[in-house]
Motif scaffolding. Structure first.
Motif, mmCIF file in Angstrom:
data_model
loop_
_atom_site.group_PDB
_atom_site.id
_atom_site.type_symbol
_atom_site.label_atom_id
_atom_site.label_comp_id
_atom_site.label_asym_id
_atom_site.label_seq_id
_atom_site.Cartn_x
_atom_site.Cartn_y
_atom_site.Cartn_z
ATOM 1 N N SER A 575 30.451 -29.789 2.041
ATOM 2 C CA SER A 575 30.357 -29.380 0.641
ATOM 3 C C SER A 575 28.873 -29.260 0.323
ATOM 4 O O SER A 575 28.201 -30.266 0.056
ATOM 5 N N MET A 576 28.368 -28.032 0.350
ATOM 6 C CA MET A 576 26.923 -27.823 0.276
ATOM 7 C C MET A 576 26.592 -26.607 -0.577
ATOM 8 O O MET A 576 27.367 -25.652 -0.649
ATOM 9 N N THR A 577 25.426 -26.668 -1.192
ATOM 10 C CA THR A 577 24.850 -25.523 -1.900
ATOM 11 C C THR A 577 23.480 -25.258 -1.288
ATOM 12 O O THR A 577 22.600 -26.122 -1.350
ATOM 13 N N LEU A 578 23.317 -24.093 -0.689
ATOM 14 C CA LEU A 578 22.074 -23.737 -0.011
ATOM 15 C C LEU A 578 21.377 -22.651 -0.815
ATOM 16 O O LEU A 578 21.974 -21.614 -1.122
ATOM 17 N N VAL A 579 20.128 -22.881 -1.150
ATOM 18 C CA VAL A 579 19.378 -21.975 -2.008
ATOM 19 C C VAL A 579 18.193 -21.438 -1.227
ATOM 20 O O VAL A 579 17.435 -22.211 -0.641
ATOM 21 N N GLY A 580 18.039 -20.126 -1.207
ATOM 22 C CA GLY A 580 16.896 -19.583 -0.482
ATOM 23 C C GLY A 580 16.846 -18.073 -0.487
ATOM 24 O O GLY A 580 17.680 -17.395 -1.085
ATOM 25 N N ASP A 581 15.838 -17.572 0.207
ATOM 26 C CA ASP A 581 15.590 -16.132 0.299
ATOM 27 C C ASP A 581 14.903 -15.899 1.640
ATOM 28 O O ASP A 581 13.762 -16.315 1.834
ATOM 29 N N VAL A 582 15.600 -15.266 2.568
ATOM 30 C CA VAL A 582 15.039 -15.095 3.906
ATOM 31 C C VAL A 582 13.776 -14.237 3.886
ATOM 32 O O VAL A 582 12.967 -14.293 4.811
ATOM 33 N N ALA A 583 13.576 -13.439 2.840
ATOM 34 C CA ALA A 583 12.340 -12.654 2.735
ATOM 35 C C ALA A 583 11.135 -13.541 2.467
ATOM 36 O O ALA A 583 9.994 -13.106 2.631
ATOM 37 N N GLN A 584 11.375 -14.797 2.045
ATOM 38 C CA GLN A 584 10.275 -15.721 1.777
ATOM 39 C C GLN A 584 10.110 -16.755 2.886
ATOM 40 O O GLN A 584 9.362 -17.718 2.723
ATOM 41 N N THR A 585 10.793 -16.594 4.004
ATOM 42 C CA THR A 585 10.666 -17.545 5.113
ATOM 43 C C THR A 585 9.241 -17.544 5.645
ATOM 44 O O THR A 585 8.717 -16.511 6.046
ATOM 45 N N GLY A 586 8.611 -18.718 5.623
ATOM 46 C CA GLY A 586 7.241 -18.826 6.113
ATOM 47 C C GLY A 586 7.142 -19.565 7.433
ATOM 48 O O GLY A 586 6.212 -19.343 8.210
ATOM 49 N N ALA A 587 8.083 -20.456 7.711
ATOM 50 C CA ALA A 587 8.033 -21.253 8.940
ATOM 51 C C ALA A 587 8.436 -20.408 10.143
ATOM 52 O O ALA A 587 9.359 -19.593 10.067
ATOM 53 N N ARG A 588 7.752 -20.631 11.259
ATOM 54 C CA ARG A 588 8.047 -19.878 12.474
ATOM 55 C C ARG A 588 9.468 -20.138 12.954
ATOM 56 O O ARG A 588 10.141 -19.233 13.469
ATOM 57 N N ALA A 626 6.889 -5.778 -4.626
ATOM 58 C CA ALA A 626 7.960 -4.982 -4.021
ATOM 59 C C ALA A 626 7.467 -4.210 -2.805
ATOM 60 O O ALA A 626 8.226 -4.000 -1.846
ATOM 61 N N ASP A 627 6.204 -3.770 -2.805
ATOM 62 C CA ASP A 627 5.658 -3.077 -1.638
ATOM 63 C C ASP A 627 5.568 -4.014 -0.434
ATOM 64 O O ASP A 627 5.787 -3.606 0.711
ATOM 65 N N VAL A 628 5.211 -5.273 -0.689
ATOM 66 C CA VAL A 628 5.166 -6.259 0.396
ATOM 67 C C VAL A 628 6.580 -6.519 0.912
ATOM 68 O O VAL A 628 6.805 -6.613 2.122
ATOM 69 N N LEU A 629 7.543 -6.637 0.004
ATOM 70 C CA LEU A 629 8.935 -6.856 0.411
ATOM 71 C C LEU A 629 9.439 -5.695 1.264
ATOM 72 O O LEU A 629 10.143 -5.904 2.256
ATOM 73 N N ALA A 630 9.063 -4.468 0.899
ATOM 74 C CA ALA A 630 9.498 -3.308 1.672
ATOM 75 C C ALA A 630 8.931 -3.344 3.080
ATOM 76 O O ALA A 630 9.590 -2.904 4.039
ATOM 77 N N ALA A 631 7.718 -3.868 3.247
ATOM 78 C CA ALA A 631 7.133 -3.993 4.579
ATOM 79 C C ALA A 631 7.835 -5.074 5.399
ATOM 80 O O ALA A 631 7.930 -4.976 6.625
ATOM 81 N N ILE A 632 8.339 -6.112 4.710
ATOM 82 C CA ILE A 632 9.075 -7.177 5.407
ATOM 83 C C ILE A 632 10.455 -6.692 5.807
ATOM 84 O O ILE A 632 10.899 -6.872 6.945
ATOM 85 N N ASP A 633 11.148 -6.091 4.860
ATOM 86 C CA ASP A 633 12.519 -5.615 5.082
ATOM 87 C C ASP A 633 12.720 -4.346 4.272
ATOM 88 O O ASP A 633 12.948 -4.405 3.058
ATOM 89 N N PRO A 634 12.650 -3.188 4.918
ATOM 90 C CA PRO A 634 12.773 -1.925 4.176
ATOM 91 C C PRO A 634 14.089 -1.780 3.420
ATOM 92 O O PRO A 634 14.162 -1.036 2.435
ATOM 93 N N GLY A 635 15.114 -2.503 3.824
ATOM 94 C CA GLY A 635 16.402 -2.377 3.152
ATOM 95 C C GLY A 635 16.603 -3.347 2.007
ATOM 96 O O GLY A 635 17.630 -3.292 1.323
ATOM 97 N N ALA A 636 15.639 -4.228 1.760
ATOM 98 C CA ALA A 636 15.799 -5.242 0.721
ATOM 99 C C ALA A 636 15.560 -4.635 -0.660
ATOM 100 O O ALA A 636 14.714 -3.763 -0.837
ATOM 101 N N THR A 637 16.300 -5.137 -1.640
ATOM 102 C CA THR A 637 16.141 -4.691 -3.021
ATOM 103 C C THR A 637 15.481 -5.797 -3.831
ATOM 104 O O THR A 637 16.022 -6.908 -3.913
#
Length: 787
Positions: A575-588, A626-637
């Protein structure tokens, strides 16, 4: 009236607490237990009533008297409270009028009756004619905003404002909250929860829910309010097991620590992954490559090998003398005992009992075989009692015990891992087939601290491995049991002395019972032993094997595979709630997809909720990000911002020598613009780690977390400061009125996922953004206005 009722309840609870603490008990363990349990209950209630003082009532619902009866909630018609009234006031907790049949004076925001306050719209009013938003400071109302939920009137009002946006609940209140100056502490959003957020907050507690959304969508606020909602709705189940909230770093936990108490919940455990191992607050900084390696699943196999390597065989026979008789501990005896102990599949320390028993049994049988033969070669049969005596003698021999402890030592997780990091021989043995480069990432030079739980010696990635080692070793409670026995004996001895003194009373009335006629020393010791009744959160913090009723993880995309193993052990019910955004992943070693993270544990049995509206970041700043996000993942909105700041983000060019001066000037300008006379308003200077100290020194503030690596200190950023200087990783989950990003190319170059960290840095601001760059500006920041 509401505050009068609150004061009345607070006074009643305080009086009950005082009476419980004052009342004498009969001295029986049951009476003491009942008194302490009642005191704890009233103390928690008093803390809740004190925590909801600010913004006690924040809303009102005027309901349509001709509305149809609402459907049952979860099949329970009694779950809908107060809907027979045409006016409902909504607040932080429920208050009843005990003078008028206990009608609701104030409906708890988590109750089903309060849900239309967050979900009703002009298109779907849900029986609501008018929704009123009440703003207050202390006990004084400062503003009132009404929403008439009539479709035609709502459309006309939107046209008059010149906006096409619909669906924002309490737009005026929401925008006022968003434009208010930051204070260094996160505030709750209980008065401004939006429809898409409410849907997630009130969703079922069963299974794993992934709450995904871009920066500023309120993921953290939703997770914390979900914790409060679940504790309200499932109090019986969760109060016993507790709720765990895991954050990315100590700064983040300090930032959110007031949210749940302000919602009336004071028993949730907040922790980082580096603090889940009891008694340890790991905060040593280490290279990203080392942290990524320690988070890899291969570490589990390596640690299992390291534990098995401590189960040794003697290189040559060990000769001892036990009770005057020769005893030889050879390789065959130890090998057979080790094999049988390993076959039990028990953890190392638990399996040691089998190992010792098998060695002693084989040696005893050898000894019996030897002494049963006389000089003529005939035999004398020895019975079971003789064999038991020989075993007892061997087991009690200190020299044999020392040998067995060398061959199969009792280990603690810090002891094993510290030995592994600092002993090249043990590290090579556990990492057969590994490269020297990987071994070098794990190896530590220098000695081991006297305190093996010194947080400055361990990194958060080490803390995860300590938990894994604890699973492999098992719990060795021998020392704890021996200490408890010694304490019991001391208490009984003291009690016996008290009874002896009382027995010496010469003028005791012979018609009366003496104390010794009623109790003996052991009973008196039990009755006077101090009992402790800690909350579930307090008990969980000291118990590594504690399992929680629900676990919430913020910035979940940063966790390594090994960290996920730790958290899944803490929540077998999943029973878990996980909050995050893979576009903001900083750890290797962080997540690239949720399916990759969750499939090993729950297969496809998880659901995803997406938040799409950006409440924090103004549209002007989000256009740059948004330009940085597009460089990370072109399909992200990117999430859609609800407001504009009226100020374009700027780029300030400088050279290497002028970077600190330029960044400091921009930070001081930003501070003058955003910090008000009451001290509200915060500015962050985010930079690569190599520049943080120089920037902080020039501004005269603390540099990121106080205390360097391998040195004691506070691992959290000082959020009370009006200007904060830190690395991007320490700002995750935080927000500031203005942000100065110093050396954006440096942020990209030093981070394992540079563009992700740059995206995080750009989206921390609620009002203004300035980027100070030595040399060329990164191409993804082309929308910045030169200054």
């Amino acid at each position: 009236m509401l505050y009068g009722k609150l004061d009345e309840r607070r006074a009643e609870t305080a009086a009950l607490l005082a009476r419980v603490l004052r009342d004498e008990t009969t001295g029986t363990p049951q009476a003491v237990s009942e008194r302490d349990a009642a005191a704890q209950m009233y103390s928690e209630q008093l803390a809740t009533l004190s925590a909801v003082e600010q913004g006690l009532c924040f809303g009102r619902l005027d309901l349509d008297p001709d509305r149809p009866p609402p459907p049952p909630v979860d099949g329970d018609p009694d779950a809908i409270e107060g809907l027979d009234q045409d006016v409902l006031y909504v607040g932080r907790l429920g208050l009843l009028d005990d003078q008028h049949d206990y009608e609701p004076l104030l409906v708890d925001w988590r109750a089903p009756a309060a849900r239309p306050y967050y979900t009703a719209t002009a298109a779907s009013p849900d029986g609501v004619r008018r929704r009123r938003h009440i703003r207050s400071r202390s006990r004084r109302v400062t503003a009132v905003d009404d929403e008439i939920l009539d479709l035609d009137e709502a459309a006309a009002a939107a046209a008059a404002r010149g906006t096409q946006r619909t669906g924002l609940t309490g737009e005026a209140v929401l925008l006022a909250a968003l434009s208010a100056g930051r204070t260094g502490r996160m505030g709750d959003i209980v008065a401004t929860i939006q429809g898409e957020q409410d849907r997630v907050i009130r969703s079922s507690a069963n299974g794993v829910v992934v709450v995904e959304g871009g920066p500023g969508t309120g993921k953290t606020a939703v997770a914390l309010h979900r914790a409060a909602y679940l504790l309200y709705t499932h109090r019986r189940q969760l109060a016993r097991r507790g709720v765990l909230v895991v954050g990315p770093n100590p700064t983040f936990l300090r930032y959110i620590e007031q949210v749940l108490p302000s919602l009336g919940e004071t028993s949730v455990l907040l922790s980082t992954v580096g603090e889940l191992y009891p008694g340890l607050a790991a905060h040593r900084a280490e290279a990203p490559a080392a942290a990524a390696l320690k988070g890899h699943l291969e570490m589990g196999k390596m640690l299992a090998t390291a534990v098995r390597d401590r189960q040794e065989l003697p290189h040559r026979p060990i000769r001892l003398v036990v009770d005057g008789e020769p005893v030889v501990v050879d390789r065959d005896v130890v090998a057979q005992a080790r094999t049988r102990a390993r076959r039990t599949r028990r953890p190392h320390n638990d399996a040691k009992r089998t190992f010792v028993r098998e060695v002693v049994d084989q040696l005893a049988r050898r000894e019996v075989d030897r002494v049963s033969r006389d000089v003529d070669g005939s035999t004398t049969l020895l019975d079971r009692a003789d064999l038991a005596d020989v075993r007892a003698g061997l087991r009690a021999d200190p020299d044999l015990r020392a040998v067995l402890d060398e061959l199969w030592p009792t280990l603690t997780p810090p002891q094993l891992l510290a030995d592994l990091w600092t002993d090249q021989r043990r590290l090579r043995a556990a990492t057969r087939g590994w490269s020297d480069a990987d071994r070098d990432l794990l190896a530590r030079s220098g000695g081991v601290p006297d305190d093996l739980l010194d947080g400055a010696w361990w990194s958060p990635a080490d803390a995860v491995l300590l938990d894994e080692v604890a699973e492999l070793l098992g719990e060795d409670d021998t020392a704890a049991r021996e200490a408890e026995e010694r304490k019991r004996e001391a208490d009984e001895a003291y009690a016996a002395g008290v009874l002896e003194i009382l027995a010496m009373e010469e003028d005791w009335d012979p018609e009366l019972l003496r104390p010794t006629d009623v109790v003996d020393a052991s009973v008196l010791a039990d009755r006077t032993r101090e009992a402790t009744y800690a909350s579930a959160a307090e008990r969980a913090a000291d118990d590594r094997t504690w399992t929680f009723g629900h676990v919430i993880v913020d910035e979940a995309q940063e966790l390594s595979p090994m960290a996920w193993r730790v958290l899944m052990r803490r929540c077998p019910s999943r029973s878990m709630t996980l909050v995050g955004d893979v576009a903001q992943t900083g750890a290797r070693g962080g997540a690239s997809s949720w399916a990759e993270v969750l499939s090993p544990y729950v297969k496809a049995r998880w659901r995803r909720e997406v938040l799409t509206v950006n409440y924090r970041t103004p549209a002007e700043i989000m256009a740059v990000a948004a330009d940085v996000l597009a460089a990370i993942d072109p399909g992200a909105t990117p999430p859609e911002s609800v407001r504009e700041a009226g100020e374009s983000p700027r780029a300030v060019a400088t050279d290497e020598r002028g970077l600190v001066e330029a960044a400091v000037e921009q930070a001081r300008r930003a501070r003058a613009a955003v910090v008000d006379v009451e001290g509200a308003g915060r500015v962050a200077v985010l930079a690569p780690g190599s520049r943080v100290d120089a920037l902080a020194a020039a501004l005269g503030v603390a540099a990121g977390p106080t205390g360097a690596a391998d040195a004691p200190g506070d691992p959290a950023v000082d959020l009370a400061s009006e200007v904060v200087v830190c690395e991007v990783a320490d700002a995750k989950g935080l927000e500031f009125d203005a942000v100065v990003v110093a050396d954006p190319q440096g942020v990209v170059d030093v981070s394992p996922r540079g563009l992700n960290d740059l995206y995080v840095a750009l989206t921390r601001a609620t009002r203004a953004l300035v980027v100070v760059h030595p040399g060329a500006l990164p191409g993804v920041l082309g929308r910045l206005q030169p200054s």
